[in-house]
Motif scaffolding. Structure first.
Motif: not given
Length: 141
Positions: A53-55, A67-71, A91-93
């Motif tokens: 998120i920070r990056e 953030v959707n999930n760790l893939i 990550i969805n936008i």
């Protein structure tokens, strides 16, 4: 005794455009740096979730994303032979420009750089640098 792996987070920022999935990538102001996705180093005592998120905020200027999930998670040897423990997040936008330039705010070796952002809609559209595209097939299927 070897060094501990460096934890790195990678963000596959995705959107749906005209019924197709697209992933956000950027071209560095230094042409030798190639085409990349937002990524960075996890700080001490920081979770990989909070790090991504920070990056993403520091490197893209985007704020309204989920953030959707760790893939994927793996170990990868960098050019300098240091092992990276990599965490790839989807990550969805829904609301982002088609193209924009951004000066990252994380400081360090990104100080004074400009990142040129654009979207791709297939894993073969551009060549991403140093393992950034390793899990595009998870997104694009």
């Amino acid at each position: 005794m070897g060094l501990l792996p460096i934890k790195k987070v990678y963000g596959y920022i995705t959107r749906i455009r005209k019924g197709k999935v697209e992933i956000l990538v950027f071209r560095h102001s230094n042409p030798k740096a190639g085409i990349q996705i937002p990524k960075g180093t996890v700080e001490s005592k920081e979770s990989t979730y909070h790090a991504v998120i920070r990056e993403v905020k520091e490197e893209t200027g985007l704020k309204d994303f989920k953030v959707n999930n760790l893939i994927a998670e793996d170990y990868w040897r960098n050019d300098d032979h240091v092992i990276h423990h990599r965490y790839f997040y989807q990550i969805n936008i829904s609301n982002a420009p088609d193209r924009w330039d951004y000066e990252p705010t994380g400081g360090g070796n990104e100080e004074g750089l400009t990142f040129h952002y654009f979207w791709i809609s297939s894993k073969d559209e551009v060549e991403l640098v140093r393992g950034h595209g390793d899990y595009l097939n998870v997104i694009f299927g």
